[in-house]
Design a protein around this motif. Structure first.
Motif, PDB file in Angstrom:
ATOM      1  N   HIS A  74     -26.022  -4.955  15.755  1.00 37.75           N
ATOM      2  CA  HIS A  74     -25.953  -3.653  16.754  1.00 37.75           C
ATOM      3  C   HIS A  74     -26.378  -2.491  16.064  1.00 37.75           C
ATOM      4  CE1 HIS A  74     -21.772  -3.239  14.435  1.00 37.75           C
ATOM      5  NE2 HIS A  74     -22.219  -2.073  14.187  1.00 37.75           N
ATOM      6  N   PHE A  75     -26.621  -1.544  16.874  1.00 32.70           N
ATOM      7  CA  PHE A  75     -27.140   0.041  16.233  1.00 32.70           C
ATOM      8  C   PHE A  75     -26.532   0.893  17.318  1.00 32.70           C
ATOM      9  CE2 PHE A  75     -29.557   3.913  16.327  1.00 32.70           C
ATOM     10  CZ  PHE A  75     -30.235   3.830  15.198  1.00 32.70           C
ATOM     11  N   ARG A  76     -25.406   1.672  16.766  1.00 29.51           N
ATOM     12  CA  ARG A  76     -24.495   2.544  17.529  1.00 29.51           C
ATOM     13  C   ARG A  76     -24.948   4.199  16.993  1.00 29.51           C
ATOM     14  NH1 ARG A  76     -19.992  -1.576  16.664  1.00 29.51           N
ATOM     15  NH2 ARG A  76     -20.368  -2.998  18.489  1.00 29.51           N
ATOM     16  N   ARG A  77     -24.904   5.273  17.735  1.00 30.18           N
ATOM     17  CA  ARG A  77     -24.860   6.417  17.101  1.00 30.18           C
ATOM     18  C   ARG A  77     -23.273   6.777  17.306  1.00 30.18           C
ATOM     19  NH1 ARG A  77     -28.938  11.020  19.335  1.00 30.18           N
ATOM     20  NH2 ARG A  77     -28.622  12.208  17.558  1.00 30.18           N
ATOM     21  N   VAL A  78     -22.947   7.304  16.116  1.00 25.40           N
ATOM     22  CA  VAL A  78     -21.441   7.504  16.076  1.00 25.40           C
ATOM     23  C   VAL A  78     -21.331   9.332  15.672  1.00 25.40           C
ATOM     24  CG1 VAL A  78     -20.671   5.517  15.359  1.00 25.40           C
ATOM     25  CG2 VAL A  78     -21.501   7.031  13.407  1.00 25.40           C
ATOM     26  N   GLN A  82     -25.694  10.456  12.680  1.00 23.28           N
ATOM     27  CA  GLN A  82     -24.880   9.349  12.008  1.00 23.28           C
ATOM     28  C   GLN A  82     -25.228   7.947  12.817  1.00 23.28           C
ATOM     29  OE1 GLN A  82     -21.086  10.681  10.849  1.00 23.28           O
ATOM     30  NE2 GLN A  82     -21.502  12.762  10.638  1.00 23.28           N
ATOM     31  N   PHE A  83     -25.171   6.994  12.266  1.00 26.05           N
ATOM     32  CA  PHE A  83     -25.419   5.644  12.846  1.00 26.05           C
ATOM     33  C   PHE A  83     -24.608   4.431  12.199  1.00 26.05           C
ATOM     34  CE2 PHE A  83     -29.065   8.365  13.450  1.00 26.05           C
ATOM     35  CZ  PHE A  83     -29.107   8.445  14.940  1.00 26.05           C
ATOM     36  N   ASP A  84     -23.931   3.759  13.051  1.00 28.38           N
ATOM     37  CA  ASP A  84     -23.434   2.505  12.598  1.00 28.38           C
ATOM     38  C   ASP A  84     -24.125   1.365  12.944  1.00 28.38           C
ATOM     39  OD1 ASP A  84     -21.785   0.322  12.426  1.00 28.38           O
ATOM     40  OD2 ASP A  84     -20.190   0.900  13.626  1.00 28.38           O
ATOM     41  N   VAL A  85     -24.909   0.850  11.882  1.00 33.27           N
ATOM     42  CA  VAL A  85     -25.994  -0.189  11.979  1.00 33.27           C
ATOM     43  C   VAL A  85     -25.259  -1.557  11.445  1.00 33.27           C
ATOM     44  CG1 VAL A  85     -28.431  -1.007  11.601  1.00 33.27           C
ATOM     45  CG2 VAL A  85     -27.532   1.288  12.192  1.00 33.27           C
ATOM     46  N   LYS A 102     -23.638  -0.981   7.650  1.00 36.55           N
ATOM     47  CA  LYS A 102     -23.897   0.380   7.162  1.00 36.55           C
ATOM     48  C   LYS A 102     -23.548   1.615   7.972  1.00 36.55           C
ATOM     49  CE  LYS A 102     -25.487  -1.380   3.182  1.00 36.55           C
ATOM     50  NZ  LYS A 102     -24.607  -1.321   1.831  1.00 36.55           N
ATOM     51  N   HIS A 103     -23.061   2.602   7.439  1.00 33.03           N
ATOM     52  CA  HIS A 103     -23.197   3.906   8.075  1.00 33.03           C
ATOM     53  C   HIS A 103     -24.420   4.632   7.462  1.00 33.03           C
ATOM     54  CE1 HIS A 103     -21.889   8.151   8.847  1.00 33.03           C
ATOM     55  NE2 HIS A 103     -20.971   7.425   9.838  1.00 33.03           N
ATOM     56  N   ILE A 104     -25.097   5.004   8.278  1.00 31.62           N
ATOM     57  CA  ILE A 104     -26.443   5.841   8.100  1.00 31.62           C
ATOM     58  C   ILE A 104     -26.195   7.323   8.407  1.00 31.62           C
ATOM     59  CG2 ILE A 104     -28.866   6.021   8.455  1.00 31.62           C
ATOM     60  CD1 ILE A 104     -28.907   2.956   8.834  1.00 31.62           C
ATOM     61  N   THR A 105     -26.625   7.901   7.795  1.00 30.31           N
ATOM     62  CA  THR A 105     -26.851   9.560   7.891  1.00 30.31           C
ATOM     63  C   THR A 105     -28.207   9.972   7.628  1.00 30.31           C
ATOM     64  OG1 THR A 105     -24.791  10.070   6.967  1.00 30.31           O
ATOM     65  CG2 THR A 105     -26.188  11.861   7.282  1.00 30.31           C
ATOM     66  N   THR A 106     -28.820  10.578   8.620  1.00 28.62           N
ATOM     67  CA  THR A 106     -30.240  10.905   8.496  1.00 28.62           C
ATOM     68  C   THR A 106     -30.455  12.551   8.459  1.00 28.62           C
ATOM     69  OG1 THR A 106     -30.448  11.254  11.177  1.00 28.62           O
ATOM     70  CG2 THR A 106     -30.939   9.083  10.070  1.00 28.62           C
ATOM     71  N   ILE A 107     -31.554  12.823   7.898  1.00 27.39           N
ATOM     72  CA  ILE A 107     -32.106  14.268   7.682  1.00 27.39           C
ATOM     73  C   ILE A 107     -33.527  14.243   8.074  1.00 27.39           C
ATOM     74  CG2 ILE A 107     -32.639  16.207   6.203  1.00 27.39           C
ATOM     75  CD1 ILE A 107     -30.113  15.289   4.454  1.00 27.39           C
ATOM     76  N   GLU A 108     -33.705  14.889   9.124  1.00 25.80           N
ATOM     77  CA  GLU A 108     -35.285  15.042   9.398  1.00 25.80           C
ATOM     78  C   GLU A 108     -35.670  13.716  10.196  1.00 25.80           C
ATOM     79  OE1 GLU A 108     -37.189  16.118   5.652  1.00 25.80           O
ATOM     80  OE2 GLU A 108     -36.413  18.532   6.023  1.00 25.80           O
ATOM     81  N   ARG A 109     -34.893  12.911  10.673  1.00 21.72           N
ATOM     82  CA  ARG A 109     -35.131  11.622  11.085  1.00 21.72           C
ATOM     83  C   ARG A 109     -35.484  10.561  10.269  1.00 21.72           C
ATOM     84  NH1 ARG A 109     -38.571  13.949  16.299  1.00 21.72           N
ATOM     85  NH2 ARG A 109     -36.873  14.808  17.626  1.00 21.72           N
ATOM     86  N   LYS A 110     -35.023  10.774   9.165  1.00 16.37           N
ATOM     87  CA  LYS A 110     -35.166   9.643   8.122  1.00 16.37           C
ATOM     88  C   LYS A 110     -33.966   9.343   7.352  1.00 16.37           C
ATOM     89  CE  LYS A 110     -39.805  10.986   6.731  1.00 16.37           C
ATOM     90  NZ  LYS A 110     -40.650  11.317   5.104  1.00 16.37           N
TER      91      LYS A 110
END
Length: 145
Positions: A74-78, A82-85, A102-110
């Motif tokens: 799964h790939f969820r925007r939280v 921030q994303f739950d992947v 994982k919980h992913i935080t992006t900066i500048e779409r990275k």
């Protein structure tokens, strides 16, 4: 933009994950995709402590060379950035090797910060709280003008 249209980060993530298709590859052929997806100031939380961007690259190079396959669960925007992947790696023999959540935080779409989620609500709330603090620490506030 409707909810079924992938956002640019999601498209880049899916594109990168797709290179792990079970066929052995050289990482150097796909390093530009890694660089497009992972921020230079990457912080990745691991069970044994934080991993540097260089170590993440080396790990991905090993998986590609071994011909492992990644399967997105799964790939969820939280949150805003921030994303739950959740995905799993399968060996070229078809055995599930590792499931990653994982919980992913992006900066500048990275990808800038990656934290473990163990599937509990508590771990998700903790990860979102850490991500919010991380985001706030990156905001520059001018003083004394």
């Amino acid at each position: 933009m409707n909810s079924s249209t992938p956002i640019p980060f999601e498209m880049a993530f899916r594109q990168y994950l797709a290179i792990f298709n079970g066929t052995p590859k050289r990482f150097s052929d796909f390093e530009p995709l890694f660089d497009k997806l992972y921020h230079n100031q990457l912080y990745l939380e691991d069970e044994n402590g934080p991993l540097s961007r260089k170590k993440v690259k080396a790990y991905h190079a090993q998986l590609l060379a071994a011909g492992w396959k990644a399967e997105l669960i799964h790939f969820r925007r939280v949150g805003l950035n921030q994303f739950d992947v959740k995905f799993r790696f399968v060996t070229n023999g078809g055995e599930e090797q590792e499931t990653i959540h994982k919980h992913i935080t992006t900066i500048e779409r990275k990808i800038a910060k990656v934290q473990n989620i163990d599937g509990t609500l508590r771990s998700l709330i903790k990860a979102q709280g850490k991500a919010t603090y991380y985001n706030m620490s990156k905001i520059a506030v001018p003083v004394g003008q």
